[in-house]
Design a protein around this motif. Sequence first.
Motif, PDB file in Angstrom:
ATOM      1  N   UNK B 540      -7.928 -22.237 -69.121  1.00 25.93           N
ATOM      2  CA  UNK B 540      -8.700 -23.426 -69.440  1.00 25.93           C
ATOM      3  C   UNK B 540      -8.658 -24.375 -68.256  1.00 25.93           C
ATOM      4  N   UNK B 541      -9.824 -24.778 -67.778  1.00 27.66           N
ATOM      5  CA  UNK B 541      -9.881 -25.698 -66.640  1.00 27.66           C
ATOM      6  C   UNK B 541     -10.416 -27.041 -67.110  1.00 27.66           C
ATOM      7  N   UNK B 542      -9.700 -28.080 -66.765  1.00 26.77           N
ATOM      8  CA  UNK B 542     -10.148 -29.433 -67.108  1.00 26.77           C
ATOM      9  C   UNK B 542     -11.154 -29.893 -66.070  1.00 26.77           C
ATOM     10  N   UNK B 543     -12.387 -30.185 -66.506  1.00 27.62           N
ATOM     11  CA  UNK B 543     -13.425 -30.589 -65.563  1.00 27.62           C
ATOM     12  C   UNK B 543     -13.557 -32.099 -65.470  1.00 27.62           C
ATOM     13  N   UNK B 544     -13.652 -32.741 -66.599  1.00 25.74           N
ATOM     14  CA  UNK B 544     -13.890 -34.184 -66.552  1.00 25.74           C
ATOM     15  C   UNK B 544     -13.557 -34.825 -67.883  1.00 25.74           C
ATOM     16  N   UNK B 545     -13.425 -36.122 -67.823  1.00 25.90           N
ATOM     17  CA  UNK B 545     -13.190 -36.915 -69.021  1.00 25.90           C
ATOM     18  C   UNK B 545     -14.361 -37.877 -69.132  1.00 25.90           C
ATOM     19  N   UNK B 546     -15.025 -37.922 -70.256  1.00 28.96           N
ATOM     20  CA  UNK B 546     -16.193 -38.801 -70.373  1.00 28.96           C
ATOM     21  C   UNK B 546     -15.994 -39.775 -71.520  1.00 28.96           C
ATOM     22  N   UNK B 547     -16.430 -40.992 -71.283  1.00 29.74           N
ATOM     23  CA  UNK B 547     -16.366 -42.011 -72.327  1.00 29.74           C
ATOM     24  C   UNK B 547     -17.790 -42.360 -72.735  1.00 29.74           C
ATOM     25  N   UNK B 548     -18.095 -42.164 -73.985  1.00 36.99           N
ATOM     26  CA  UNK B 548     -19.434 -42.470 -74.478  1.00 36.99           C
ATOM     27  C   UNK B 548     -19.310 -43.244 -75.774  1.00 36.99           C
ATOM     28  N   UNK B 549     -20.436 -43.732 -76.269  1.00 32.85           N
ATOM     29  CA  UNK B 549     -20.368 -44.506 -77.502  1.00 32.85           C
ATOM     30  C   UNK B 549     -21.670 -44.392 -78.270  1.00 32.85           C
ATOM     31  N   UNK B 550     -21.576 -44.507 -79.572  1.00 31.77           N
ATOM     32  CA  UNK B 550     -22.791 -44.693 -80.364  1.00 31.77           C
ATOM     33  C   UNK B 550     -22.566 -45.853 -81.318  1.00 31.77           C
ATOM     34  N   UNK B 551     -23.443 -46.015 -82.273  1.00 31.56           N
ATOM     35  CA  UNK B 551     -23.401 -47.217 -83.095  1.00 31.56           C
ATOM     36  C   UNK B 551     -22.094 -47.343 -83.871  1.00 31.56           C
ATOM     37  N   UNK B 552     -21.518 -46.224 -84.269  1.00 33.43           N
ATOM     38  CA  UNK B 552     -20.348 -46.275 -85.145  1.00 33.43           C
ATOM     39  C   UNK B 552     -19.031 -46.226 -84.394  1.00 33.43           C
ATOM     40  N   UNK B 553     -19.032 -45.553 -83.225  1.00 34.64           N
ATOM     41  CA  UNK B 553     -17.744 -45.221 -82.638  1.00 34.64           C
ATOM     42  C   UNK B 553     -17.807 -45.039 -81.131  1.00 34.64           C
ATOM     43  N   UNK B 554     -16.620 -45.074 -80.541  1.00 37.18           N
ATOM     44  CA  UNK B 554     -16.496 -44.754 -79.136  1.00 37.18           C
ATOM     45  C   UNK B 554     -15.917 -43.350 -79.044  1.00 37.18           C
ATOM     46  N   UNK B 562     -13.815 -22.560 -69.944  1.00 38.65           N
ATOM     47  CA  UNK B 562     -12.880 -21.547 -70.431  1.00 38.65           C
ATOM     48  C   UNK B 562     -13.169 -20.199 -69.778  1.00 38.65           C
ATOM     49  N   UNK B 563     -12.120 -19.547 -69.345  1.00 36.86           N
ATOM     50  CA  UNK B 563     -12.235 -18.208 -68.791  1.00 36.86           C
ATOM     51  C   UNK B 563     -11.437 -17.256 -69.661  1.00 36.86           C
ATOM     52  N   UNK B 564     -11.999 -16.091 -69.921  1.00 46.56           N
ATOM     53  CA  UNK B 564     -11.254 -15.073 -70.654  1.00 46.56           C
ATOM     54  C   UNK B 564     -10.980 -13.930 -69.701  1.00 46.56           C
ATOM     55  N   UNK B 565      -9.733 -13.676 -69.414  1.00 47.74           N
ATOM     56  CA  UNK B 565      -9.339 -12.668 -68.421  1.00 47.74           C
ATOM     57  C   UNK B 565     -10.091 -12.871 -67.107  1.00 47.74           C
ATOM     58  N   UNK B 566     -10.198 -14.130 -66.681  1.00 52.18           N
ATOM     59  CA  UNK B 566     -10.812 -14.418 -65.400  1.00 52.18           C
ATOM     60  C   UNK B 566     -12.321 -14.560 -65.436  1.00 52.18           C
ATOM     61  N   UNK B 567     -12.947 -14.187 -66.535  1.00 50.27           N
ATOM     62  CA  UNK B 567     -14.402 -14.276 -66.612  1.00 50.27           C
ATOM     63  C   UNK B 567     -14.791 -15.551 -67.344  1.00 50.27           C
ATOM     64  N   UNK B 568     -15.732 -16.313 -66.762  1.00 52.24           N
ATOM     65  CA  UNK B 568     -16.112 -17.565 -67.405  1.00 52.24           C
ATOM     66  C   UNK B 568     -16.866 -17.272 -68.703  1.00 52.24           C
ATOM     67  N   UNK B 569     -16.433 -17.890 -69.800  1.00 50.04           N
ATOM     68  CA  UNK B 569     -17.114 -17.597 -71.063  1.00 50.04           C
ATOM     69  C   UNK B 569     -17.722 -18.839 -71.694  1.00 50.04           C
ATOM     70  N   UNK B 570     -17.578 -19.990 -71.061  1.00 51.02           N
ATOM     71  CA  UNK B 570     -18.244 -21.153 -71.634  1.00 51.02           C
ATOM     72  C   UNK B 570     -17.457 -22.432 -71.465  1.00 51.02           C
ATOM     73  N   UNK B 571     -17.997 -23.488 -72.052  1.00 56.44           N
ATOM     74  CA  UNK B 571     -17.326 -24.780 -71.972  1.00 56.44           C
ATOM     75  C   UNK B 571     -16.971 -25.243 -73.372  1.00 56.44           C
ATOM     76  N   UNK B 572     -15.991 -26.123 -73.431  1.00 54.76           N
ATOM     77  CA  UNK B 572     -15.624 -26.698 -74.723  1.00 54.76           C
ATOM     78  C   UNK B 572     -15.456 -28.195 -74.551  1.00 54.76           C
ATOM     79  N   UNK B 573     -15.712 -28.935 -75.627  1.00 59.51           N
ATOM     80  CA  UNK B 573     -15.611 -30.398 -75.534  1.00 59.51           C
ATOM     81  C   UNK B 573     -14.761 -30.975 -76.657  1.00 59.51           C
TER      82      UNK B 573
END
Lengths: 137, 823
Positions: B540-554, B562-573
């Motif tokens: 798991x590689x940490x790319x960035x931290x983002x701060x966003x907001x909408x009407x109800x919450x921050x 995410x890499x599985x056995x070295x192969x990139x398989x996607x991102x997670x948030x």
Amino acid sequence: MNSKILKILATTVVIVGALGGLMYTSLIEGTEYYKHVEEVMADPSAWQGKKLQLHGFVVEKSIMRRPGTLDHIFQVQSKGQVVNARYTGIVPDTFKDNSEVVIKGYLGPDGFAVEPDGVMAKCPSKYEAAPLRPSGN
Amino acid sequence: MAALGTFVLLTSFVVCAYAIAASVAGARRRSTRLVESGIGAFYFVTALMTVASGILVHAFVTDNYAIKYVQRYSDAAQPLAYKIASYWGGLDGSIMFWVFLLGCFGAAAVHVNRERHRELIPYVVAVIAATEMFFIFLMVVHKNPFSTFLTQAPAQGAGLNPLLQNFYMAIHPPSLYIGFVAMTIPFAFGIAALITGHLDDSWLRAVRRWTMVGWMFLTFGLGLGMLWAYEELGWGGYWGWDPVENAGLLPWFTATAFLHSVMVQERRGMLRVWNVTLVILTFFLTIFGTFMTRSGVVQSVHAFGEDPQLAMMFTVFMVFLLTFSFGLVIYRLPLLRSRNELDSWASREAAFLANNWILLFSAFFVLFATMYPTLSEAVRGERLTVGPPFFNKWMLPVGLILLLLTGIGPLLAWRKSTISNMVHQFLWPVSAAAATAVALVALGVRVWASGICFALCAWVLVTIVQEFIRGAGVRKQTTGTDLFTALVGLFGRSRRRYAGYVVHLGIVLMFFGFAGEGFKKEADINMTPGQQTTVGSFTVRHDALRVTADAQKQMITGHVTVFDNGKEIGTMQPAKWYFEKRVEEPTTEVAIRRAVSQDLYVVLAGFEVATQSAFYKITVNPLVNWVWLGLGFMVVGSIIAMLPESAFAVAMAKLPEGAVTTTLFVLAMFAPAGAHAQSAGGQNVSPVPKTVLYQSLEGEIMCTCGCRRPMNDCPMEPNCHGLDAQRVKLAKFLADGMERDAVLAAFVSDHGSEEILARPIDKGFNRLIWMFPYLLGGTTAVGMALMARRWSRRDAESTADASPRADDQALSARLDDELRDLD
């Protein structure tokens, strides 16, 4: 008929006895004392080496974290008695100044060593609305 | 409105009292009119509770903050569905919801059985009404959901706890309550049978059916609770032996025991005291569970308000309940004598007996360990606690033994198994278990508990398959159809037995999932952008931290690749959401990557905005999805068991439909998983002054350049080719005075699909999910009505002619024998 009752009784006694014995021994291992800070700090030496769950409130502005690591030190107080605690790991969201916590671990001469995942801050609400925050002192 | 609500509650209390008095008096004087009037009053209570519920829901929907309960658990900004769900979000409302459900179930049960069990019905009505009365009493004197502010009411609501604002909140408590409530009905029948002395086996039929209904909802509710814990609470597991969870599990154990031992009574006339006891215990444990979680007696990480007065009332009720029920059992002991004795330990009834002991032991063990802090405080004056390790240490072997028995029971014959038929029956299952064990050791699996569990899973699986194959084989021979028809025909012939096997299959799948726990891997790690860590096969590689907001919450969102056995398989948030009303209690939005073999479970546990670093709790949970699949099978199996026989008369046509239902059900359980957490809208600082609406819309509409990010988060900016056109379009729509929904709709229609939206429209899919519990409720009601009609009709038939049933039994006994003799 009589011998049958006797057999059943004997079996029951053996099973219950065995289970009870097992239960007792595993209870002794598994048991943790649930104490408030002031109870333990009144006589710290008596509690050293026993597995404890300590109940208290986080002292205001006492939470410190070594930058870039998960090492925390903080103080927990209850009724005027304070204990120093150290912990490595992730703390719950509700772990804040003045929050009500239960910490699990062992008391040593240099303070309370919290075991992994041993910090439990009370969920302020589940079915009930958040109670008023207790004051720091 | 509030005054009306309180009035309705008071009225229903009085009507309840009348229903009890009229029924009991009617039964004693043999006055049909009095009994009928009692039943009428009983139905009327249900109607009153429906009205009361309507008033409370209305108050929530119209934001009537004069009512304390509404003010505490709702606010104007909450979506409609959450407002309705707030009805059972708090203590007072949940008690009322309880009574409402009990009313509905009670009325259905009385309606269905009023002809067949004429002798029992008055007492059934009295017992259910007495239970309702207790809960209404609680509301009236102590926890009135309609109590209002004496002085000026606040203009704003406090809002439902964000933790409770999710899909499961709407569906988990109702399901669990229905399970709890349904257990009242077997209890009522049991007590009625004890009072009247009509302890022949006919009352068992009614009891068994309703226990089955309760069991199904309880299982479903517990399963949803596990899913909720897994997906919302973010500690990486699904069962923590928390008192609240245990409260639901206790009656499940005893109900499961009853569903097994009742077969022994039906077949062999044994275990009659035992069965009555189990019915009473199950009901008692539902009440006890409610008491435990609501009165603050047991300390839990979830802080429940301590409420000594409520604890007192519950204690009085429970003591009365136990004294009265077991007093009756003792009084009727002569009538409860067993007709037979155990012939051999190598018999199915012995296996059921063992199963019962284990289940009962589990119930008492969990009860004891849950109450241990309270008990030790009472006995020794010192509060001692036991944690999950203690539970696991005991429940793990107990669970394995239970699994083993699941595999043994069906293989043994009633009365006595001979050596030769035992060899015949056990050969394949035992070989399968042994083969699995050897294979596991050869593969180097060294987690003993999991290894044994896998082997036992193989055992039970082969047992079930063998039962189906042999049963179908016999049917094929006798009826001359093809194997497939024969398989479906098995369900028609002996529905409960084969439906039971489907439930067992669910148990196997669930244990298969449990065994995965043994291979769980965890890491707590602090990472700055660009850093990575490896857990299991995942990196798991940490790319960035983002701060966003909408009407109800921050929203603080960690972006990881995410890499599985070295192969990139996607991102997670994974994210943390700070609701404006409750900044003190951020919610953890877990990101889960699901797979058949293992889940990757990432929690954003903490962060430092200054350094952009984030703390992640990363868990690899092997096989966890099998648990959910198993739960699905268990529920489907119990539904099959409750289906009327006619469902199988046209068996061939129905089977594909059944398969679709299964799939839909499983999908329904999985559907909400992906929908949460993963919606991370960016909102970077922009030099162009924009309106709030414009900004929030930029976060909701996807950029079309192929970056798969929202407009305000396009990495190609300022060189993005699609963005400018879209911005112009958005600005134009807004300049035209279009509202948010209209703008989104316009974008969707221009683009041709909802893919253009960063989040699914609240109205569409999400609302649909919210419909689910209500649909479920509706379907259940309709289904129950249909079943009720059927049962009452069959009733008329069976009173006219009781022989077909005997025939059925003879047939199934023959099938049984044929199976035994199959060589």
